[in-house]
Design a protein around this motif. Structure first.
Motif, PDB file in Angstrom:
ATOM      1  N   GLY A 291     -20.198 -14.193   0.414  1.00 14.01           N
ATOM      2  CA  GLY A 291     -21.379 -13.816  -0.041  1.00 14.01           C
ATOM      3  C   GLY A 291     -21.957 -13.164   0.190  1.00 14.01           C
ATOM      4  N   HIS A 292     -21.662 -12.706   1.558  1.00  8.87           N
ATOM      5  CA  HIS A 292     -22.621 -11.675   2.631  1.00  8.87           C
ATOM      6  C   HIS A 292     -23.979 -11.116   2.252  1.00  8.87           C
ATOM      7  CE1 HIS A 292     -20.502  -9.158   5.392  1.00  8.87           C
ATOM      8  NE2 HIS A 292     -19.122  -9.580   3.979  1.00  8.87           N
ATOM      9  N   HIS A 293     -25.086 -12.188   2.233  1.00 12.55           N
ATOM     10  CA  HIS A 293     -25.939 -12.285   2.088  1.00 12.55           C
ATOM     11  C   HIS A 293     -26.786 -11.104   3.657  1.00 12.55           C
ATOM     12  CE1 HIS A 293     -30.601 -13.551   2.531  1.00 12.55           C
ATOM     13  NE2 HIS A 293     -30.054 -14.428   3.819  1.00 12.55           N
ATOM     14  N   LEU A 294     -26.151 -11.754   4.739  1.00 14.64           N
ATOM     15  CA  LEU A 294     -26.533 -10.488   6.016  1.00 14.64           C
ATOM     16  C   LEU A 294     -25.280 -10.201   6.563  1.00 14.64           C
ATOM     17  CD1 LEU A 294     -28.085 -13.523   7.267  1.00 14.64           C
ATOM     18  CD2 LEU A 294     -29.428 -11.635   6.451  1.00 14.64           C
ATOM     19  N   PHE A 295     -25.123  -9.043   6.832  1.00 13.96           N
ATOM     20  CA  PHE A 295     -24.679  -8.804   7.890  1.00 13.96           C
ATOM     21  C   PHE A 295     -24.631  -8.693   8.916  1.00 13.96           C
ATOM     22  CE2 PHE A 295     -22.187  -4.975   9.728  1.00 13.96           C
ATOM     23  CZ  PHE A 295     -20.718  -5.330   8.839  1.00 13.96           C
ATOM     24  N   VAL A 296     -24.821  -8.928   9.976  1.00 13.13           N
ATOM     25  CA  VAL A 296     -25.338  -9.446  11.759  1.00 13.13           C
ATOM     26  C   VAL A 296     -23.750  -8.605  12.565  1.00 13.13           C
ATOM     27  CG1 VAL A 296     -25.620 -10.810  13.762  1.00 13.13           C
ATOM     28  CG2 VAL A 296     -26.268 -11.529  10.559  1.00 13.13           C
ATOM     29  N   ILE A 297     -24.630  -7.846  13.091  1.00  9.94           N
ATOM     30  CA  ILE A 297     -23.685  -7.062  14.365  1.00  9.94           C
ATOM     31  C   ILE A 297     -24.508  -8.160  15.877  1.00  9.94           C
ATOM     32  CG2 ILE A 297     -22.969  -5.370  12.865  1.00  9.94           C
ATOM     33  CD1 ILE A 297     -25.682  -4.936  16.154  1.00  9.94           C
ATOM     34  N   ALA A 298     -23.176  -8.307  16.218  1.00  6.50           N
ATOM     35  CA  ALA A 298     -23.624  -8.289  18.049  1.00  6.50           C
ATOM     36  C   ALA A 298     -23.780  -7.590  19.118  1.00  6.50           C
ATOM     37  CB  ALA A 298     -22.488  -9.790  18.448  1.00  6.50           C
ATOM     38  N   VAL A 299     -24.584  -7.457  19.994  1.00  4.91           N
ATOM     39  CA  VAL A 299     -24.894  -6.153  20.814  1.00  4.91           C
ATOM     40  C   VAL A 299     -24.464  -6.673  22.069  1.00  4.91           C
ATOM     41  CG1 VAL A 299     -26.677  -4.977  21.873  1.00  4.91           C
ATOM     42  CG2 VAL A 299     -26.877  -5.109  19.594  1.00  4.91           C
ATOM     43  N   ARG A 300     -23.058  -5.998  22.551  1.00  6.68           N
ATOM     44  CA  ARG A 300     -22.339  -6.771  23.788  1.00  6.68           C
ATOM     45  C   ARG A 300     -23.056  -6.581  24.731  1.00  6.68           C
ATOM     46  NH1 ARG A 300     -16.514  -4.611  22.459  1.00  6.68           N
ATOM     47  NH2 ARG A 300     -16.200  -6.098  20.472  1.00  6.68           N
ATOM     48  N   ALA A 301     -24.609  -5.866  25.486  1.00  7.63           N
ATOM     49  CA  ALA A 301     -24.812  -5.795  26.700  1.00  7.63           C
ATOM     50  C   ALA A 301     -25.762  -7.364  26.969  1.00  7.63           C
ATOM     51  CB  ALA A 301     -25.407  -4.239  26.577  1.00  7.63           C
ATOM     52  N   GLY A 302     -26.007  -7.941  25.385  1.00  2.61           N
ATOM     53  CA  GLY A 302     -27.159  -8.828  25.856  1.00  2.61           C
ATOM     54  C   GLY A 302     -28.404  -8.551  24.895  1.00  2.61           C
ATOM     55  N   ALA A 303     -29.240  -9.839  25.586  1.00  2.00           N
ATOM     56  CA  ALA A 303     -30.869 -10.045  25.119  1.00  2.00           C
ATOM     57  C   ALA A 303     -31.744  -8.343  24.782  1.00  2.00           C
ATOM     58  CB  ALA A 303     -31.262 -10.749  25.796  1.00  2.00           C
ATOM     59  N   ALA A 304     -31.609  -7.824  26.532  1.00  9.15           N
ATOM     60  CA  ALA A 304     -32.428  -6.226  26.419  1.00  9.15           C
ATOM     61  C   ALA A 304     -32.052  -5.598  25.452  1.00  9.15           C
ATOM     62  CB  ALA A 304     -32.062  -6.629  28.499  1.00  9.15           C
ATOM     63  N   ALA A 305     -31.060  -5.302  26.151  1.00  7.41           N
ATOM     64  CA  ALA A 305     -29.921  -3.928  25.013  1.00  7.41           C
ATOM     65  C   ALA A 305     -30.718  -4.635  23.563  1.00  7.41           C
ATOM     66  CB  ALA A 305     -28.529  -3.698  25.361  1.00  7.41           C
ATOM     67  N   ARG A 306     -30.308  -5.709  23.189  1.00  5.99           N
ATOM     68  CA  ARG A 306     -30.153  -6.355  21.769  1.00  5.99           C
ATOM     69  C   ARG A 306     -32.000  -5.862  20.986  1.00  5.99           C
ATOM     70  NH1 ARG A 306     -31.135 -10.778  19.049  1.00  5.99           N
ATOM     71  NH2 ARG A 306     -31.966 -11.752  21.226  1.00  5.99           N
ATOM     72  N   LYS A 307     -32.642  -6.276  22.094  1.00  4.56           N
ATOM     73  CA  LYS A 307     -34.652  -6.049  21.927  1.00  4.56           C
ATOM     74  C   LYS A 307     -34.572  -4.428  21.478  1.00  4.56           C
ATOM     75  CE  LYS A 307     -38.931  -6.391  23.032  1.00  4.56           C
ATOM     76  NZ  LYS A 307     -39.825  -4.903  23.430  1.00  4.56           N
ATOM     77  N   ALA A 308     -34.015  -3.757  22.558  1.00  7.08           N
ATOM     78  CA  ALA A 308     -34.273  -2.113  22.783  1.00  7.08           C
ATOM     79  C   ALA A 308     -33.441  -1.562  21.636  1.00  7.08           C
ATOM     80  CB  ALA A 308     -33.532  -1.461  24.578  1.00  7.08           C
ATOM     81  N   GLU A 348     -25.859 -20.347  21.981  1.00  8.54           N
ATOM     82  CA  GLU A 348     -27.288 -18.812  23.083  1.00  8.54           C
ATOM     83  C   GLU A 348     -26.189 -17.377  23.110  1.00  8.54           C
ATOM     84  OE1 GLU A 348     -29.704 -18.922  24.279  1.00  8.54           O
ATOM     85  OE2 GLU A 348     -30.075 -21.361  23.746  1.00  8.54           O
ATOM     86  N   ASP A 349     -24.973 -17.596  23.416  1.00  9.18           N
ATOM     87  CA  ASP A 349     -24.197 -16.065  23.500  1.00  9.18           C
ATOM     88  C   ASP A 349     -24.494 -14.918  22.096  1.00  9.18           C
ATOM     89  OD1 ASP A 349     -23.382 -16.569  25.534  1.00  9.18           O
ATOM     90  OD2 ASP A 349     -21.140 -17.269  25.094  1.00  9.18           O
ATOM     91  N   TYR A 350     -24.474 -16.072  21.075  1.00  9.87           N
ATOM     92  CA  TYR A 350     -24.813 -15.192  19.722  1.00  9.87           C
ATOM     93  C   TYR A 350     -26.300 -14.567  19.153  1.00  9.87           C
ATOM     94  CZ  TYR A 350     -26.153 -14.574  14.766  1.00  9.87           C
ATOM     95  OH  TYR A 350     -26.457 -14.136  13.968  1.00  9.87           O
ATOM     96  N   TYR A 351     -26.895 -15.681  19.727  1.00 12.58           N
ATOM     97  CA  TYR A 351     -28.787 -15.279  19.589  1.00 12.58           C
ATOM     98  C   TYR A 351     -29.200 -13.998  20.487  1.00 12.58           C
ATOM     99  CZ  TYR A 351     -33.408 -15.446  20.301  1.00 12.58           C
ATOM    100  OH  TYR A 351     -35.415 -14.906  19.879  1.00 12.58           O
ATOM    101  N   ALA A 352     -28.055 -14.249  21.835  1.00 16.44           N
ATOM    102  CA  ALA A 352     -28.521 -12.957  22.712  1.00 16.44           C
ATOM    103  C   ALA A 352     -28.518 -11.625  22.066  1.00 16.44           C
ATOM    104  CB  ALA A 352     -27.931 -13.439  24.407  1.00 16.44           C
ATOM    105  N   GLY A 353     -27.238 -11.446  20.981  1.00 16.41           N
ATOM    106  CA  GLY A 353     -26.988  -9.832  20.493  1.00 16.41           C
ATOM    107  C   GLY A 353     -27.016  -9.976  19.233  1.00 16.41           C
ATOM    108  N   ALA A 354     -27.428 -10.750  18.652  1.00 16.57           N
ATOM    109  CA  ALA A 354     -27.616 -11.050  17.026  1.00 16.57           C
ATOM    110  C   ALA A 354     -28.466  -9.795  16.376  1.00 16.57           C
ATOM    111  CB  ALA A 354     -27.641 -12.117  16.315  1.00 16.57           C
TER     112      ALA A 354
END
Length: 380
Positions: A291-308, A348-354
């Motif tokens: 259905g592709h309501h969302l297109f989510v990518i995961a930043v592999r470097a984790g939470a700090a890199a995701r926020k940046a 938790e792993d998913y949330y850190a990069g989403a």
């Protein structure tokens, strides 16, 4: 950055035909509790192949009604994944049940139905077709005789599982959809529940109208056609004819919009295939339609890199979002209910990069490329 250049993660499309449909509904004698609601419910039921469809004021209301229809109450347990909007589990709390979160499958980001364990208290399971990827329900077949399956299908209207439309026969006992403006079609706010079961449909409809009905009643000898009964403690979860007029107009473009969402996803995949700092989202299995309501990518470097990355993209006018904070982390669940914070490592792993990239049908090819280019620049 200007408002015109800002790209949100989601955007509704309202056409002149939509406006005309709403205007006509406003001129109708019934702007609520009228015949347009039934026409919309029948059109949705026909579209997904369901026997019954009941429309509600929101997707949250549909989930609440579904949990009620399933007989959820105090002493019962309801299982849901933590990577979802809070409403997927709140529907259990509204009825006094106990929430239990089960981890996601890292290969799909959906509830890991193959590893799910139920107890004698488990009354319902709420698998979520997260981002629009149809959740695998087949591992739950063995427990359907004692547990009600309520699919949170709010992301997946217009998608199908192994060739069967989500919300139709062969799926969950009840499927719930959202008609929020960010979703595939909208009624402004609104929700739907579909089912093949006559009794579940009766209870869904009863719950959304205060628990009041003129069906299966026992009037006295002096009671006339006005007589009604309140048979359950329900809510006013009614949708209006005006909203349903918009929904009927939007429904004519559902297939085209789902197709375009899949085109947008395919273009993102093409442009980002060689970007090793991210993980691309799970794709639909062969024979199924995302259905592709969302297109989510995961930043592999984790939470700090995701926020940046998130902050840099917003600075560049790309309105990315994060879907979702694990529900058990929300203060009501964590502090008031004392829900464990370490039972779902994959969540938790998913949330850190989403990060959710812009995804809507009117997104142009140039805008898709802009998002991809800005993402590459934003990644640390």
């Amino acid at each position: 950055m200007t408002l015109a250049s800002y790209l949100p993660y989601a955007r509704q499309e309202i056409t002149d035909a939509d406006v005309e449909a709403v205007t006509a509904a406003l001129r109708d004698p019934f702007i609520t509790q009228g015949p347009t609601i039934a026409r919309f419910e029948e059109a949705i039921a026909e579209r997904v192949g369901a026997k019954h469809c009941v429309a509600f004021s929101s997707g949250t209301a549909a989930l609440h009604a579904a949990a009620f229809a399933a007989g959820v109450g105090p002493g019962d347990e309801v299982i849901a994944p933590p990577i979802t909007f809070a409403a997927s589990m709140n529907c259990a709390l509204y009825l006094g049940a106990t929430p239990r979160f089960a981890d996601i499958d890292p290969q799909t980001w959906n509830l890991d139905t193959a590893k799910l364990e139920i107890s004698e208290r488990t009354k319902a399971i709420v698998p979520v077709s997260f981002t629009g990827l149809p959740v695998d329900l087949s591992p739950l077949d063995a427990i359907r005789d004692r547990v009600t399956i309520i699919e949170d299908a709010c992301h997946v209207l217009g998608g199908h599982r192994d060739g069967q439309w989500v919300g139709g026969p062969g799926g969950a006992d009840i499927s719930c959809f959202s008609l929020h403006p960010a979703k595939t079609i909208t009624t402004g706010e609104g929700g739907l529940a579909t089912t093949e079961d006559d009794e579940l449909a009766r209870r869904l409809r009863l719950f959304g109208t205060h628990g009041i009905t003129k069906q299966h009643i026992s009037p006295g000898p002096d009671d006339g056609a006005w007589f009604y009964e309140m048979q359950e403690l329900g809510f006013n979860y009614r949708i209006t004819d005006v909203q349903c007029a918009l929904g009927l107009s939007q429904l004519t473009r559902l297939d085209a919009w789902v197709a375009r969402r899949n085109e947008v996803a395919a273009r993102y995949r093409e442009l980002l295939a060689d970007e090793d700092r991210i993980t691309l989202p799970p794709a639909a299995a062969p024979g199924s339609l995302h259905g592709h309501h969302l297109f989510v990518i995961a930043v592999r470097a984790g939470a700090a890199a995701r926020k940046a990355t998130y902050d840099a993209l917003h600075a560049a006018g790309i309105g990315v979002q994060v879907h979702y904070i694990p529900v058990y982390r929300l203060p009501y669940y964590r502090d008031r209910l004392g829900v464990a914070q370490d039972d779902c490592p994959h969540a938790e792993d998913y949330y850190a990069g989403a990060i959710s990239l812009p995804m809507f049908p009117t997104l142009t090819d140039a805008e898709i490329r802009r998002v991809a280019d800005e993402l590459r620049r934003a990644l640390p």
